[in-house]
Design a protein around this motif. Structure first.
Motif, PDB file in Angstrom:
ATOM      1  N   MET A   1       0.843  -1.195   0.000  1.00 33.42           N
ATOM      2  CA  MET A   1       0.000   0.000   0.000  1.00 33.42           C
ATOM      3  C   MET A   1       0.882   1.250   0.000  1.00 33.42           C
ATOM      4  SD  MET A   1      -3.292   0.475   2.463  1.00 33.42           S
ATOM      5  CE  MET A   1      -2.555   1.254   3.900  1.00 33.42           C
ATOM      6  N   ASP A   2       0.527   2.244  -0.840  1.00 36.16           N
ATOM      7  CA  ASP A   2       1.293   3.492  -0.871  1.00 36.16           C
ATOM      8  C   ASP A   2       1.048   4.301   0.395  1.00 36.16           C
ATOM      9  OD1 ASP A   2       2.162   2.829  -3.389  1.00 36.16           O
ATOM     10  OD2 ASP A   2       0.539   3.924  -4.399  1.00 36.16           O
ATOM     11  N   LYS A   3       2.082   5.026   0.813  1.00 39.62           N
ATOM     12  CA  LYS A   3       1.915   5.909   1.978  1.00 39.62           C
ATOM     13  C   LYS A   3       1.005   7.083   1.622  1.00 39.62           C
ATOM     14  CE  LYS A   3       6.342   4.876   4.073  1.00 39.62           C
ATOM     15  NZ  LYS A   3       7.601   5.387   4.612  1.00 39.62           N
ATOM     16  N   PHE A   4       0.240   7.520   2.573  1.00 38.29           N
ATOM     17  CA  PHE A   4      -0.669   8.648   2.349  1.00 38.29           C
ATOM     18  C   PHE A   4      -0.372   9.708   3.406  1.00 38.29           C
ATOM     19  CE2 PHE A   4      -4.129  11.412   2.193  1.00 38.29           C
ATOM     20  CZ  PHE A   4      -4.984  11.127   1.149  1.00 38.29           C
ATOM     21  N   LYS A   5       0.066  10.907   2.978  1.00 35.69           N
ATOM     22  CA  LYS A   5       0.279  11.966   3.967  1.00 35.69           C
ATOM     23  C   LYS A   5      -0.664  13.118   3.716  1.00 35.69           C
ATOM     24  CE  LYS A   5       4.763  11.081   5.900  1.00 35.69           C
ATOM     25  NZ  LYS A   5       4.926   9.696   5.437  1.00 35.69           N
ATOM     26  N   THR A   6      -0.581  13.639   2.483  1.00 35.53           N
ATOM     27  CA  THR A   6      -1.480  14.721   2.132  1.00 35.53           C
ATOM     28  C   THR A   6      -1.823  14.577   0.661  1.00 35.53           C
ATOM     29  OG1 THR A   6      -1.705  17.104   1.941  1.00 35.53           O
ATOM     30  CG2 THR A   6       0.525  16.237   1.803  1.00 35.53           C
ATOM     31  N   HIS A   7      -3.010  15.033   0.309  1.00 33.27           N
ATOM     32  CA  HIS A   7      -3.411  14.930  -1.081  1.00 33.27           C
ATOM     33  C   HIS A   7      -4.151  16.188  -1.503  1.00 33.27           C
ATOM     34  CE1 HIS A   7      -4.864  13.363  -4.880  1.00 33.27           C
ATOM     35  NE2 HIS A   7      -6.061  13.834  -4.560  1.00 33.27           N
ATOM     36  N   THR A   8      -3.780  16.722  -2.671  1.00 31.98           N
ATOM     37  CA  THR A   8      -4.490  17.869  -3.226  1.00 31.98           C
ATOM     38  C   THR A   8      -5.033  17.477  -4.589  1.00 31.98           C
ATOM     39  OG1 THR A   8      -3.041  19.403  -2.070  1.00 31.98           O
ATOM     40  CG2 THR A   8      -4.281  20.282  -3.941  1.00 31.98           C
ATOM     41  N   GLY A   9      -6.326  17.667  -4.773  1.00 38.07           N
ATOM     42  CA  GLY A   9      -6.910  17.305  -6.065  1.00 38.07           C
ATOM     43  C   GLY A   9      -8.274  17.936  -6.234  1.00 38.07           C
ATOM     44  N   VAL A  10      -8.809  17.807  -7.449  1.00 34.26           N
ATOM     45  CA  VAL A  10     -10.090  18.426  -7.782  1.00 34.26           C
ATOM     46  C   VAL A  10     -11.218  17.791  -6.956  1.00 34.26           C
ATOM     47  CG1 VAL A  10     -11.800  18.724  -9.632  1.00 34.26           C
ATOM     48  CG2 VAL A  10      -9.352  19.051 -10.107  1.00 34.26           C
ATOM     49  N   GLY A  11     -11.990  18.648  -6.294  1.00 34.44           N
ATOM     50  CA  GLY A  11     -13.116  18.173  -5.481  1.00 34.44           C
ATOM     51  C   GLY A  11     -14.346  17.956  -6.343  1.00 34.44           C
ATOM     52  N   VAL A  12     -15.046  16.837  -6.106  1.00 34.08           N
ATOM     53  CA  VAL A  12     -16.247  16.502  -6.874  1.00 34.08           C
ATOM     54  C   VAL A  12     -17.439  16.441  -5.915  1.00 34.08           C
ATOM     55  CG1 VAL A  12     -17.339  14.784  -8.357  1.00 34.08           C
ATOM     56  CG2 VAL A  12     -14.857  15.153  -8.487  1.00 34.08           C
ATOM     57  N   PRO A  13     -18.400  17.361  -6.079  1.00 31.60           N
ATOM     58  CA  PRO A  13     -19.560  17.318  -5.178  1.00 31.60           C
ATOM     59  C   PRO A  13     -20.557  16.247  -5.610  1.00 31.60           C
ATOM     60  CG  PRO A  13     -19.789  19.141  -6.732  1.00 31.60           C
ATOM     61  CD  PRO A  13     -18.499  18.453  -7.070  1.00 31.60           C
ATOM     62  N   LEU A  14     -20.894  15.340  -4.710  1.00 31.20           N
ATOM     63  CA  LEU A  14     -21.911  14.321  -4.996  1.00 31.20           C
ATOM     64  C   LEU A  14     -23.022  14.531  -3.974  1.00 31.20           C
ATOM     65  CD1 LEU A  14     -22.749  11.782  -6.621  1.00 31.20           C
ATOM     66  CD2 LEU A  14     -21.601  10.413  -4.877  1.00 31.20           C
TER      67      LEU A  14
END
Lengths: 197, 475
Positions: A1-14
């Protein structure tokens, strides 16, 4: 599993509540025997509707899904998590997740951030006003940042640690294999086995 | 310290407990099927790990299997089933394949073999594993990563669940069944209300249920968001288990019963939450919407979305009515259906088939309706045929099928067409669950059977007039 620290990406409203796993990926898409290739089944029924959010090119690079309460109810299919990840999502934000879905996400490396419904509404509004805007999810600080909004999110310490370190659950348990063996010695003899003579 | 049933079973399975970590819980029985296991076996192969306890693992083929004679024709389904066969062969696991006398839906097979016993921990990559809780086992669905974890270690890392007592006081009226009870419970709690909890169903009405009816109740716990549902074992449980192929025998049986008898929540045990329901208030219950919490008594009408206080409930009801093509105010009894499905891990056992057959007997399925009757396992099918139930169904114009998950989910040839409406004894009325565009009303076997005859949602009581009219015509 890849490490996850912070992520920035396009938000999708559902803007839907009770998004069950049959909506995330219908059963007919569950027949693959791999962990990849499930993106075509993601929200398959809804994607046939032109107005569905994922059909808007603005969200083509979406990686942070912001959903209504009770996300991931129903079936235990981990394919729902794989479909989201195969499609490109790294984070789902909701005020409430179904237990099995949340557990599956933690194992597969998809971050489920529990944010209050009030904050979800604020983020939805922000995305409505700024379609295609990026959201930053910081697992170290346990915050979601969208424009001026800084919302705290909940995640249990153990899952957070595993995601931060990218640890394999089975490897962790096998460190305690001796304890499993010890436990087995004390199991009552009347417990059934599947291998009847 | 006083404990609940769930806590007692949990505590008896803790392999390791450490500050700040989930408990490591031992798993007594791991059930497998073809859909959620292939990636887990791949993981084992990649890491070079064996299955730790093949003797506590059992596989069956159910989700993809056709319920008409002949091989699987869908090439992708075929690969999935063949993959399970190869994996079981490679890792030395017992498998009941299509055509085997012990094949069937995984949650019907375990109990009927006597493999599900009180006080056990049971898992399967399937959310309806909660079914097995009817025996006083702690049984819950897991994802594929966890399937791999159990295969490799026979244990799972988990945080203890909270406990919720569902007290069903009073007695059920005749014609009101376990399915009506659980649909009413879900409508009361909501689809998310049980999240994080194990339910324990208690009270006079629950104690009076047969084992199969208890399985129906526990089966649908997940539809209220609960991970598991349990019922304390009693004489009904022991009588059901005694003599089954995997039940303990001789001195082991006595030791087991002594242990099982102690498996109840202590009188002063504290539940984190309590819900109460009066069984004597209940009547046949059906769903009108697209989640199992959207249900009402059959005597009621389709609700007006505006009548819901909560905004998300309003939106959800409006979406549901649009999908279901229903108008507020329509009497539920006036809703026409195209297909009736009797079967699934919820209602595919022998008592369910007997109940449906008793209603159908002497009647004809309405011309506009197709009725599918699908036994939950090969043994249920054999038993039904020995009792002549198949003849009752086919004489009425219903289709008598081979065992499998069938129309509970759209993974095999049994599906609804777009716009088609069903009355179904299964567990989920989600959009598209029974096939793209299909519309599902969840019902009991009794309601399913009466609906097949009248063509609109009905209970057996509605058939009284119909019988007279048939007799009048014949006279």
């Amino acid at each position: 599993m890849d490490k996850f620290k912070t992520h920035t990406g396009v938000g999708v409203p559902l803007r839907r509540s009770n998004v069950d796993t049959d909506q995330i990926i219908p059963a007919e898409y569950l027949k693959r025997v791999t962990r990849t290739g499930f993106e075509d089944g993601l929200f398959a029924a809804w994607r046939k509707d032109e107005s569905f959010v994922l059909n808007n090119p603005v969200y083509a690079a979406g990686s942070v899904l912001v959903a209504g309460p009770d996300f991931g109810t129903g079936s235990s299919r981990e394919h729902a998590v794989w479909a989201l990840m195969n499609y490109g999502f790294r984070v789902v934000i909701s005020s409430r997740f179904a237990d099995i879905f949340r557990g599956n996400s933690g194992k597969a490396g998809l971050l489920t951030a529990i944010v209050s419904q009030d904050d979800v509404e604020l983020i939805w509004k922000f995305l409505d006003n700024n379609p295609g805007a990026e959201i930053t999810v910081d697992l170290l600080a346990r915050t979601v940042r969208a424009g001026e909004i800084v919302a705290p999110f909940e995640i249990d310490d153990y899952t957070r640690w595993r995601l931060l370190e990218g640890l394999d659950d089975i490897g962790l348990t096998l460190r305690h294999e001796q304890e499993v063996t010890e436990f087995e010695k004390g199991r009552p003899s009347h417990k059934p086995v599947t291998t009847l003579a | 310290m006083a404990g609940t049933l769930a806590e007692k079973v949990w505590d008896a399975h803790v392999v390791r407990r450490a500050e700040g970590e989930p408990d490591l819980l031992y798993i007594d029985l791991h059930l497998l099927h073809e859909v959620t296991s292939p990636q887990a076996f791949d993981g084992l192969r990649l890491a070079g790990r064996p299955v730790r306890r093949p003797d506590l693992t059992l596989a069956t083929e159910d989700h993809n299997v056709p319920t008409t004679p002949g091989p699987i024709t869908d090439p992708v389904s075929k690969i999935q089933v063949e993959t399970l066969r190869r994996n079981c062969e490679e890792f030395g696991l017992r498998l009941y394949p299509m055509g085997d006398v012990d094949q069937g839906i995984v949650h019907v097979v375990g109990p009927q073999l006597g493999l599900t016993q009180p006080g056990m921990t049971v898992v399967c990559g399937d959310s309806h594993t909660s079914t097995h809780g009817a025996f006083g086992a702690l049984a819950f669905g897991i994802g594929t990563s966890e399937v791999e974890h159990v295969l490799a270690t026979q244990s799972l890392s988990l945080r203890p669940f909270r406990t919720l007592a569902v007290n069903v006081v009073g007695r059920l009226h005749e014609g009101v069944t376990a399915k009506d009870v659980v649909l009413a419970v879900i409508a009361k709690i909501g689809t998310g209300g049980g999240q994080g909890y194990v339910f324990e169903y208690r009270g006079e009405a629950i104690e009076a249920l047969s084992m199969e009816a208890r399985m129906t109740v526990c089966n649908m716990s997940i539809e209220a968001g609960a991970r598991a549902g349990m019922i304390a074992p009693d004489q009904t449980t022991f009588d059901y288990l005694k003599g089954r192929p995997h039940a303990p025998q001789g001195a082991d049986w006595d030791a087991a019963v002594a242990e099982w008898t102690a498996l109840r929540s202590d009188d002063d045990a504290e539940f984190d939450e309590q819900v109460e329901l009066d069984a004597s208030d209940l009547t046949p219950f059906v769903t009108w919407g697209t989640n199992p919490g959207q249900g009402l008594p059959l005597s009621d009408s389709v609700p007006d979305p505006e009548s819901f206080a909560d905004e998300s409930d309003r939106v959800s009801a409006a979406n549901a009515l649009a999908y279901m093509d229903l108008e507020p105010g329509t009497k539920l009894r006036d809703i026409r259906v195209d297909t009736v499905f009797v079967g699934s891990c919820t209602n595919g056992r022998i008592e369910d088939l007997r109940a449906a057959a008793a209603v159908v007997k002497g009647h004809q399925v309405a011309k506009s309706v197709r009725m599918l009757v699908v036994p939950g396992s090969a043994r249920v099918r054999l038993q039904a045929e020995a009792e002549g139930l198949d003849a009752v169904f086919t004489a009425a114009g219903a289709e008598w099928r081979l065992p499998g998950c069938s129309m509970c989910l759209g993974m095999n040839p049994d599906t609804l067409s777009p716009g088609e409406r069903s009355a179904s004894t299964s567990n989920r009325n989600f959009e598209g669950r029974q096939g793209k565009g299909g519309r599902t009303h969840l019902v009991s076997p009794l309601v399913a059977a009466a609906t097949a005859i009248r063509g609109t949602l009905s209970s057996p009581a509605d058939l009284a007039g119909l019988e007279t009219s048939i007799t009048a015509q014949e006279a």
